[in-house]
Design a protein around this motif. Structure first.
Motif, PDB file in Angstrom:
ATOM      1  N   LEU A 172       0.842  -1.194   0.000  1.00 17.98           N
ATOM      2  CA  LEU A 172       0.000   0.000   0.000  1.00 17.98           C
ATOM      3  C   LEU A 172       0.882   1.250   0.000  1.00 17.98           C
ATOM      4  N   PHE A 173       1.450   1.531  -1.147  1.00 18.17           N
ATOM      5  CA  PHE A 173       2.355   2.674  -1.249  1.00 18.17           C
ATOM      6  C   PHE A 173       1.553   3.980  -1.239  1.00 18.17           C
ATOM      7  N   PRO A 174       2.177   5.083  -0.810  1.00 20.66           N
ATOM      8  CA  PRO A 174       1.469   6.377  -0.764  1.00 20.66           C
ATOM      9  C   PRO A 174       0.945   6.768  -2.149  1.00 20.66           C
ATOM     10  N   GLY A 175      -0.317   7.149  -2.180  1.00 23.67           N
ATOM     11  CA  GLY A 175      -0.932   7.542  -3.441  1.00 23.67           C
ATOM     12  C   GLY A 175      -1.599   6.417  -4.193  1.00 23.67           C
ATOM     13  N   ILE A 176      -1.657   5.225  -3.615  1.00 27.57           N
ATOM     14  CA  ILE A 176      -2.288   4.095  -4.306  1.00 27.57           C
ATOM     15  C   ILE A 176      -3.773   4.362  -4.571  1.00 27.57           C
ATOM     16  N   GLU A 177      -4.378   5.227  -3.748  1.00 31.16           N
ATOM     17  CA  GLU A 177      -5.795   5.542  -3.936  1.00 31.16           C
ATOM     18  C   GLU A 177      -6.081   6.103  -5.328  1.00 31.16           C
TER      19      GLU A 177
END
Length: 369
Positions: free
Chosen positions: A282-287
């Motif tokens: 779940l890397f930053p910005g996966i959203e």
């Protein structure tokens, strides 16, 4: 219909009569009314007078987060609602936009995602919800309505629960398995006890089981870990807007890779994203990869019950805020393109103002001026 606030009760009844006439087909007028002359807290007061006397689902759109948060506080005051009450006893919900710049390598806060998930739940599942959002909130697309309807668990004392199966669901819905539950999205299992802090609930919950049967449900203090008030029921919602368990589908990976090649990404950027998706990191910005986790996303309008009244507070400012939000998306698209960084096609994640207006074209709308 244009009115002043000199006689609130009369105006409330006039407005209700106009809405009813439109609903029954007795009037050919367009489904748009304006109520003028309301200042400050008087706008929330008028909405309360109307929805308290004539309960029905309502979506209120305000120009900014600051405006929306203040409006929510005023509504809760007039309705006598306590923000710390269990989810089943509340009608008013704040639905925020992600608290990050479009396509940034950052993720929205857990509190923001929890509020969005709760808002979608109440639009689908509860009677006469009142959801307050912003122009930025309606520009951002949401998970498909049908998919989201399947991602919840409602449990009461006496229900049977398979803890192993529930733990797998919680993993898939984005919960973190920890030794001590302190933050929203945490859960822990110790023997026949489940501690969990789901969205919608103001405090974490301790569920004690006898065998597979729920024997008791109590809130507890996340600092002292001491049990508090007993509850008869609880609601488990996802803590992310996409499933995180299991492998990302082959089709999604191929679509992401094709987009990366189309954007001529630098090699490190492409591998970072593909490796993260392959390993469920779940890397930053996966959203911002949300469009690749579903066949297509819905708009917030798709979640509105059929008889929802839409309220626009300072409609001209809301319209200007919609245009600014879309302009910001376009600006970030230009920046990411120049930097050779990843972003999905903007229309798959964001709603253009004209599309939002079209979605609301036939919905009864009240403008507060």
């Amino acid at each position: 219909m244009t009115s002043t606030n000199t006689e609130p009760e009369r105006v409330v009844h006039q407005l209700r009569a106009a809405v009813d006439a439109r609903r029954t087909g007795a009037s050919a007028a367009k489904p748009l009314w304006r109520v003028q002359g309301l200042k400050g807290g008087a706008r929330a007061y008028f909405v309360w007078r109307f929805l308290a006397q004539y309960p029905q689902p309502a979506l209120l759109v305000l120009p900014s987060a600051k405006d929306a948060e203040a409006f929510v506080e005023d509504l809760r005051f007039f309705f006598g609602e306590d923000e710390s009450a269990p989810p089943f006893s509340r009608r008013i919900h704040y639905f925020p936009a992600w608290d990050i710049v479009p396509f940034e390598d950052l993720s929205p806060t857990a509190e923001t995602v929890a509020a969005r998930v709760e808002g979608l739940y109440h639009l689908q599942q509860t009677k006469n919800p009142i959801v307050v959002t912003t122009a930025e909130g309606v520009v951002l697309r949401v998970p498909p309505r049908q998919h989201f309807a399947e991602r919840l668990r409602y449990l009461v004392e006496g229900d049977e629960v398979d803890l192993d199966s529930l733990a797998r669901e919680l993993d898939n819905w984005g919960y973190r398995r920890v030794s001590l539950v302190e933050d929203r999205g945490d859960f822990a299992i110790r023997g026949g006890i489940l501690d969990i802090f789901p969205p919608a609930h103001p405090q974490p919950l301790r569920i004690e089981l006898s065998g597979d049967v729920i024997e008791s449900i109590r809130e507890f203090d996340p600092v002292s870990q001491r049990s508090l008030d007993a509850r008869q029921e609880f609601l488990v919602l996802p803590v992310r807007e996409f499933d995180v368990g299991g492998r990302t589908s082959r089709a999604a990976l191929k679509a992401v890779e094709a987009r990366a090649l189309e954007l001529e990404l630098i090699r490190d950027e492409r591998l970072r994203i593909l490796d993260g998706l392959t390993t469920n990191l779940l890397f930053p910005g996966i959203e911002f990869l949300l469009p690749y986790f579903y066949d297509s996303l819905d708009t917030l309008a798709a979640y509105l019950p059929p008889d929802t009244l839409v309220w626009l507070d300072s409609a001209g400012e809301v319209d200007a805020a919609l245009e600014r939000a879309w302009t910001e998306v376009e600006r970030r698209v230009a920046e990411r393109t120049a930097e050779r960084r990843f972003f999905p096609p903007p229309g798959t994640l964001y709603v253009a103002p004209r599309e939002w207006r079209a979605a609301l074209a036939q919905r009864p709308t009240i403008e507060l001026e």
